[in-house]
Design an enzyme around this catalytic site. Structure first.
Site, PDB file in Angstrom:
ATOM      1  N   HIS A 127       0.445  -2.365   3.191  1.00  0.00           N
ATOM      2  CA  HIS A 127       1.638  -1.506   3.308  1.00  0.00           C
ATOM      3  C   HIS A 127       2.335  -1.334   1.950  1.00  0.00           C
ATOM      4  CE1 HIS A 127       5.848  -0.613   4.644  1.00  0.00           C
ATOM      5  NE2 HIS A 127       5.184   0.120   5.514  1.00  0.00           N
ATOM      6  N   SER A 174      -1.135  -1.385   9.732  1.00  0.00           N
ATOM      7  CA  SER A 174      -0.129  -0.485  10.291  1.00  0.00           C
ATOM      8  C   SER A 174      -0.658   0.892  10.644  1.00  0.00           C
ATOM      9  CB  SER A 174       1.043  -0.352   9.322  1.00  0.00           C
ATOM     10  OG  SER A 174       0.594   0.133   8.080  1.00  0.00           O
ATOM     11  N   ASP A 199       1.559 -10.396   6.276  1.00  0.00           N
ATOM     12  CA  ASP A 199       2.614  -9.571   6.862  1.00  0.00           C
ATOM     13  C   ASP A 199       2.249  -9.348   8.335  1.00  0.00           C
ATOM     14  OD1 ASP A 199       4.370  -7.671   7.699  1.00  0.00           O
ATOM     15  OD2 ASP A 199       3.903  -6.193   6.153  1.00  0.00           O
ATOM     16  N   LYS A 234      10.292  -3.798  14.897  1.00  0.00           N
ATOM     17  CA  LYS A 234       9.217  -3.217  15.699  1.00  0.00           C
ATOM     18  C   LYS A 234       9.254  -3.828  17.101  1.00  0.00           C
ATOM     19  CE  LYS A 234       6.714  -2.146  11.490  1.00  0.00           C
ATOM     20  NZ  LYS A 234       7.217  -0.799  11.276  1.00  0.00           N
TER      21      LYS A 234
HETATM   22  C1  PLP Z   1       3.076  -3.530   7.789  1.00  0.00           C
HETATM   23  C2  PLP Z   1       4.517  -3.238   7.547  1.00  0.00           C
HETATM   24  N1  PLP Z   1       5.230  -4.091   6.808  1.00  0.00           N
HETATM   25  C3  PLP Z   1       6.527  -3.869   6.552  1.00  0.00           C
HETATM   26  C4  PLP Z   1       7.180  -2.756   7.028  1.00  0.00           C
HETATM   27  C5  PLP Z   1       8.606  -2.535   6.668  1.00  0.00           C
HETATM   28  O1  PLP Z   1       9.449  -3.021   7.656  1.00  0.00           O
HETATM   29  P1  PLP Z   1      10.938  -2.442   7.803  1.00  0.00           P
HETATM   30  O2  PLP Z   1      10.806  -1.129   8.490  1.00  0.00           O
HETATM   31  O3  PLP Z   1      11.672  -3.475   8.585  1.00  0.00           O
HETATM   32  O4  PLP Z   1      11.473  -2.268   6.432  1.00  0.00           O
HETATM   33  C6  PLP Z   1       6.469  -1.845   7.816  1.00  0.00           C
HETATM   34  C7  PLP Z   1       7.057  -0.606   8.395  1.00  0.00           C
HETATM   35  O5  PLP Z   1       8.111  -0.348   8.667  1.00  0.00           O
HETATM   36  C8  PLP Z   1       5.106  -2.090   8.087  1.00  0.00           C
HETATM   37  O6  PLP Z   1       4.388  -1.236   8.816  1.00  0.00           O
END
Ligand code: PLP
Length: 381
Positions: A127, A174, A199, A234
């Site tokens: 990501h 993702s 992550d 999420k």
């Molecule tokens: C794999 C992944 N990590 C981190 C994030 C970032 O999280 P946040 O939306 O809470 O900033 C996202 C998407 O939002 C994601 O898909």
């Protein structure tokens, strides 16, 4: 360059993005939005759960709207402290630290784990927040082919003796929704004295015992050298991010993590709502079962219609579209028929490729879900 020239340059860039089908647009939804959600990340359907909304409303009443300061100044409330203890317990870590987003948590995690002399080994599909973390760390970053523990091992073996290294991956990816080979990656990193940062954004709430995530499912939660990040936005239906790991590392982040120190804390009402969502998520075996059934149903339906779809590891699926413009038209047609789907184009996907990203939400009614599948198949290019 003149000011007018600057704006003209931006206009030209916008036109070339439009020609390539890469324009993005904002669409505002109202509270009574009747669209079936196959695009959002509220996987367990907790964003509107009555316990979650009530807990958040109570905290809103008690604390007011905002956190009023950064975590180290006035922004840490009893809600933040309680959530951190609950997250550490859930994720099987010594300690957890809450950030105002998953993006900021990832940036702090990579930077905190990788001083300049470190070798970072980063999965090609990671990501943007992990990629940006690699960039701001200033450490050498090698991007390795997706989900390839042998290549990770080779890169670690080739580094100078004693050079610190950190391997960075998502658990459930993702866009494609596949699961990283976490147990294999951990075997590789632990045998080579390297750290493993995972992550778990798209797996917490969904995989593992009590939904504790992909790391817990791989039985490496709390293992030495394993650090986990996740978002609270999420499956927990709220907002914010978390890093879970050894207490000493968390202490280091509190003292040095720029995206922690110089950022206003997430609002207490959101944190209280996330705490309630976490309580529901831990015992939401029924919702997880609904998602597994829907994942199977979606795959069977799309394959029967001739699409090449991989079985999702959790609640994200990806369907290849002929190109960015076709993906855009497909998503727009679905939308016109009351179904929201994700449309992923470069730079979220490799150049020239495009996908519909479908997400599953246990809160969607069975009939709406079945209709959404029909619409997606009928609108296909
Ligand atoms: C794999 C992944 N990590 C981190 C994030 C970032 O999280 P946040 O939306 O809470 O900033 C996202 C998407 O939002 C994601 O898909």
């Amino acid at each position: 360059m003149t000011l007018a020239g600057w704006l003209e340059g931006l206009e030209r860039l916008a036109q070339s993005r439009a020609k390539a089908g890469l324009t993005r647009s904002l669409r505002s939804r109202g509270p009574a939005d009747a669209v079936v959600d196959m695009a959002g990340n509220d996987y367990l359907g907790l964003a509107r759960h009555p316990d979650v909304v009530a807990a958040s409303a109570r905290a809103l009443d008690a604390y007011g709207l905002g956190a009023t300061g950064s975590r180290l100044v006035r922004g840490s409330t009893e809600e933040h402290a309680a959530l951190e203890a609950e997250l550490a317990d859930w994720l099987g870590a010594e300690r957890a630290l809450v950030f105002s987003s998953g993006y900021l948590a990832n940036m702090a995690a990579v930077r905190g784990l990788a001083p300049r002399e470190t070798l970072i080994i980063s999965d090609a599909y990671n990501h943007a927040s992990l990629i940006d973390g690699c960039k701001i760390s200033g450490a050498e970053t090698v991007v390795v082919p997706h989900a390839d523990p042998a290549e990770v091992a080779a890169r670690l073996d080739a580094r100078a003796p004693g050079r610190p290294a950190v391997v960075v991956t998502e658990s459930v990816f993702s866009v494609d929704g596949d699961l990283a080979p976490l147990a294999e990656l951990h075997a590789v990193t632990s045998a080579r004295d390297a750290l493993l940062l995972v992550d778990d954004a798209h797996a917490v709430g969904l995989l593992g015992p009590e939904g504790a995530g992909g790391v817990a499912a791989a039985r490496i939660a709390g293992a030495p050298g394993v650090i986990v990040t996740a978002t609270l936005s999420k499956s927990l239906g709220g907002g914010g991010g978390v890093i879970a790991g050894p207490a000493t590392f968390i202490r280091h982040l509190i003292d040095t993590g720029r995206t922690f120190i110089y950022d206003t804390a997430p609002p207490p009402a959101v944190i209280a709502g996330v705490r309630a969502a976490l309580r529901v998520a831990r015992s939401a075996a029924d919702r997880r079962a609904v998602l597994r059934e829907r994942a199977d149903l979606t795959v069977r339906r799309l394959r029967a219609a001739g699409f090449d779809v991989a079985t999702p590891a959790a609640a994200v699926l990806s369907v290849t579209a002929p190109g960015p413009e076709a993906a855009l038209a497909w998503a727009a047609d679905c939308r016109d028929r009351g179904v929201a789907v994700g449309c992923f184009r470069p730079p979220s996907t490799p150049d020239g490729s495009a996908r519909l990203r479908l997400t599953l939400n246990a809160g969607v009614k069975d009939g709406d879900f079945a209709r959404a599948l029909d619409v997606i198949v009928e609108c296909a290019p």
